[in-house]
Enzyme design. Structure first.
Site, PDB file in Angstrom:
ATOM      1  N   CYS A 279       0.809  -1.230   0.000  1.00 48.59           N
ATOM      2  CA  CYS A 279       0.000   0.000   0.000  1.00 48.59           C
ATOM      3  C   CYS A 279       0.842   1.280   0.000  1.00 48.59           C
ATOM      4  CB  CYS A 279      -0.906   0.054   1.216  1.00 48.59           C
ATOM      5  SG  CYS A 279      -1.419  -1.536   1.835  1.00 48.59           S
ATOM      6  N   ARG A 308       5.587 -11.717   5.692  1.00 43.17           N
ATOM      7  CA  ARG A 308       4.941 -11.607   7.000  1.00 43.17           C
ATOM      8  C   ARG A 308       5.367 -12.781   7.863  1.00 43.17           C
ATOM      9  NH1 ARG A 308      -1.099  -9.998   4.919  1.00 43.17           N
ATOM     10  NH2 ARG A 308      -0.397  -8.316   3.559  1.00 43.17           N
ATOM     11  N   GLN A 326       1.273 -10.920  -3.677  1.00 42.41           N
ATOM     12  CA  GLN A 326      -0.139 -10.559  -3.747  1.00 42.41           C
ATOM     13  C   GLN A 326      -0.442 -10.003  -5.127  1.00 42.41           C
ATOM     14  OE1 GLN A 326      -0.360  -7.668  -0.506  1.00 42.41           O
ATOM     15  NE2 GLN A 326      -1.933  -8.955   0.416  1.00 42.41           N
ATOM     16  N   ASP A 328      -2.034  -7.402  -6.115  1.00 45.62           N
ATOM     17  CA  ASP A 328      -2.513  -6.268  -5.344  1.00 45.62           C
ATOM     18  C   ASP A 328      -2.912  -5.096  -6.249  1.00 45.62           C
ATOM     19  OD1 ASP A 328      -3.109  -5.053  -2.993  1.00 45.62           O
ATOM     20  OD2 ASP A 328      -1.054  -4.908  -2.265  1.00 45.62           O
ATOM     21  N   HIS A 330      -4.406  -0.753  -5.634  1.00 47.96           N
ATOM     22  CA  HIS A 330      -5.021   0.292  -4.819  1.00 47.96           C
ATOM     23  C   HIS A 330      -5.712   1.274  -5.722  1.00 47.96           C
ATOM     24  CE1 HIS A 330      -2.010  -1.506  -2.174  1.00 47.96           C
ATOM     25  NE2 HIS A 330      -2.963  -1.343  -1.269  1.00 47.96           N
ATOM     26  N   LYS A 410     -15.190  -4.366   4.434  1.00 46.78           N
ATOM     27  CA  LYS A 410     -14.625  -5.131   3.323  1.00 46.78           C
ATOM     28  C   LYS A 410     -15.598  -6.179   2.816  1.00 46.78           C
ATOM     29  CE  LYS A 410     -12.503  -8.634   6.232  1.00 46.78           C
ATOM     30  NZ  LYS A 410     -11.489  -9.653   6.357  1.00 46.78           N
ATOM     31  N   HIS A 456      -8.217  -1.068  -1.110  1.00 44.85           N
ATOM     32  CA  HIS A 456      -7.217  -2.129  -1.304  1.00 44.85           C
ATOM     33  C   HIS A 456      -7.987  -3.310  -1.882  1.00 44.85           C
ATOM     34  CE1 HIS A 456      -4.654  -0.422   2.064  1.00 44.85           C
ATOM     35  NE2 HIS A 456      -5.836  -0.018   2.444  1.00 44.85           N
TER      36      HIS A 456
HETATM   37 ZN    ZN Z   1      -3.137  -2.302   0.489  1.00 41.03          ZN
END
Ligand code: ZN
Ligand code: ZN
Length: 586
Positions: A279, A308, A326, A328, A330, A410, A456
């Site tokens: 992010c 992580r 990911q 991912d 945004h 979410k 996200h």
């Molecule tokens: Zn994010």
């Protein structure tokens, strides 16, 4: 909880009662074999039950049939389950040699404690139970596992025995078949057999090495993902794996997610950490310019690898790891654009999940938890926006109350694989926290600065977990467009090798993943190998095929298709790949 269709709550309750009763019977059987056994808890669970024991020795799979035999005796004796109530003092005396039960007794708020007796076995229990052991349906003990008392790693490790139980023999047999299929499609087993990936103790647990074949699948997924995102108005970006710790302090990650972050490393007197999320990099890119309302929405997408910390005890193949990529993105938009953006993400998520062949999924809308950023008003508006987006696409969904992340509500999509197991898939999260902390704004039509709405989202989850679900869904027999090797050419004799290599070269130039099995082995053995490798098409070529410039096509099911000219096979397989056709039949 979702009740399966056709099953009423009462039937479900009855089944739970019966399964819990089998747990008591199992505990009674274990006590008769191990008179010193200490008992933990033994609840009913989905499809069955378990019970946790402290025993003088480790159980092994050979113990299960012995325990089952004792259980069968108890059931045949048809002894009643008798409920009794005593005061706590009496209960403590009854369970004086059972430390785990004593701990539970201490936590019961009421003065009276109830227990159930069947034959000579007594268990602390609220019930309810079936009337007598004879009412217990067909069952089977299916596994042994270690389990910390109360799930706490600082407490003793107990031995847990799992069992399954159903109302009918047919239902039990069907379920056992499903378990067997699940074991044979385990992605860790297939990943090894199909040479897709490995995890090395030398490199560290939870860190995945993608072999050429696994990487081939990943590349197809990534290329498809990038193309589809570009078509839908996303910009692809790349951000670094390290960033200064101060940045993660400013974002709140250091404060809220510290347990999942790796320790900082020092570079020129500054502390850095490996990124747990993508992010912040995207926010920094956004903030390099003053943004006008006319530019929005901006959608930054990245196949971003993050790290992580997960305890080694919870790591599991590709589905629970320490480093993962990911898919991912945004989205930075105005609040009046949020609904359309969420619709866009949901539509993309559905398209992706469908394309990969998952037809069964469940949507969950998670609302405000106890601890939250932002105001109740923005939360309510955002939840309304999310539910309107779901309604516009006519998605059925369940509400997961209070399960939103602290920074916003979410939507999670869980898809089911061929064996009905749920996998965490796409997630869409609205964020009220980061735009505020980093002052992520745009200049509105009114000339004023406004905070953006930030979303996200992932549409696959992570490459690692998604591959795990794909492997298990297809049992390793991937659709042609995903298969690491799509075609194997099997020459009947060495004199057919030239023709085999010519086929290979021609199809390779069309982008087909093809190889020649040039070993001097029997044709049947090569066909068997191709089947084990789950290669969709085998082209067997001998004198006839060489003379007529044809190929004789077999599927991995070993079904023989008619002979095709090389040209028409080339054309057909290209079409199958481009259109991501699921069926192998040409
Ligand atoms: Zn994010
Ligand atoms: Zn009970």
């Amino acid at each position: 909880m979702v009740i399966e269709s056709g099953q009423t709550m009462t039937e479900d309750e009855q089944l739970q009662r019966m399964r819990h009763s089998v747990a008591h019977v199992m505990a009674g059987a274990v006590l008769s074999i191990f008179p010193d056994a200490k008992f933990g808890i033994g609840p009913a669970i989905e499809n069955g039950f378990y019970y946790d024991f402290e025993l003088p020795r480790s159980l092994n799979p050979d113990d299960l049939p012995l325990i089952e035999a004792r259980m069968a005796e108890i059931i045949a004796a048809n002894v009643p389950f008798v409920k009794q109530e005593v005061d706590k003092q009496e209960a403590r005396r009854l369970f004086a040699d059972q430390p785990y039960k004593l701990e539970l007794i201490d936590e019961i708020p009421d003065e009276k404690v109830s227990f159930y007796r069947q034959g000579s076995f007594v268990d602390l229990c609220r019930g309810p139970h079936v009337g007598s052991t004879g009412e217990i349906g067909p069952f089977k003990l299916v596994g042994i596992a270690g389990a910390y008392w109360r799930g706490d790693e600082h407490r003793p490790m107990l031995q847990r025995i799992y069992g399954v139980a159903f109302e009918t023999k047919e239902a039990l047999v069907a379920h056992l078949k499903k378990l067997e299929a699940a074991a044979s499609s385990d992605h860790r087993k297939l990943g090894r057999e199909l040479d897709l990936f490995s995890i090395h103790e030398e490199a560290g647990p939870g860190l995945v090495h993608w072999h050429p074949k696994g990487a081939a699948i990943r590349r197809v997924i990534e290329d498809f993902w990038k193309d589809e995102h570009t078509k839908r108005g996303y910009d692809i970006v790349y951000t670094p794996h390290l960033a200064k710790l101060d940045l993660w302090k400013a974002s709140g990650h250091w404060e809220f997610y510290r347990d999942y972050l790796y320790s900082p490393m020092e570079v020129e007197g500054q502390e850095y950490i490996v990124k747990p999320m993508n992010c912040l990099g995207h926010i920094l890119i956004y903030k390099t310019k003053l943004r006008s309302y006319r530019e929005l929405p901006l959608r930054y997408a990245e196949l971003g690898t993050v790290y992580r910390y997960e305890r080694s005890g919870v790591l599991h193949g590709l589905s629970r790891v320490r480093g993962f990529t990911q898919d991912d993105a945004h989205i930075f938009c105005r609040f009046d654009q949020l609904e359309d953006e969420v619709v866009g993400v949901l539509d993309l998520a559905r398209f992706m999940v469908d394309t990969f062949g998952f037809t069964n999924y469940q949507m969950l809308l998670s609302t405000r938890p106890e601890k939250y950023a932002g105001t109740i008003q923005v939360w309510e508006e955002a939840i309304k926006t999310l539910s309107q987006a779901l309604a516009r696409l006519e998605f059925a969904y369940d509400i997961d109350p209070g399960e939103g992340v602290f920074y916003g509500p979410k939507i999670d999509i869980k898809f089911k694989d061929a064996l009905g197991r749920g996998w965490q898939g796409p997630t869409i999260q609205v964020d009220f926290n980061l735009p505020q902390r980093f002052n992520v704004t745009y200049i509105g039509e009114d000339g004023q600065e406004h905070l953006v709405a930030m979303v996200h989202r992932t549409v696959l989850g992570s490459m690692e977990r998604f591959l795990a679900s794909l492997i298990e869904h297809y049992g390793g027999a991937f659709p042609v467009w995903l298969a690491p090797v799509q075609v194997v050419v099997i020459p009947v004799a060495d004199r057919h090798l030239d023709y085999a290599y010519k086929l290979e070269a021609e199809l390779k130039s069309e982008g087909v993943r093809i190889r020649v099995d040039a070993r001097s082995e029997r044709v049947n053995l090569k066909i068997r190998q191709a089947q084990l490798d789950k290669i969709p098409y085998m082209l067997v070529v001998g004198d006839k095929e060489v003379a007529s410039s044809t190929v004789s096509v077999r599927l991995r099911s070993v079904e023989q298709l008619s002979s095709l000219s090389l040209e028409s096979f080339k054309e057909t397989i290209s079409r199958v790949i481009v259109n991501r056709v699921k069926d192998l039949k040409l």
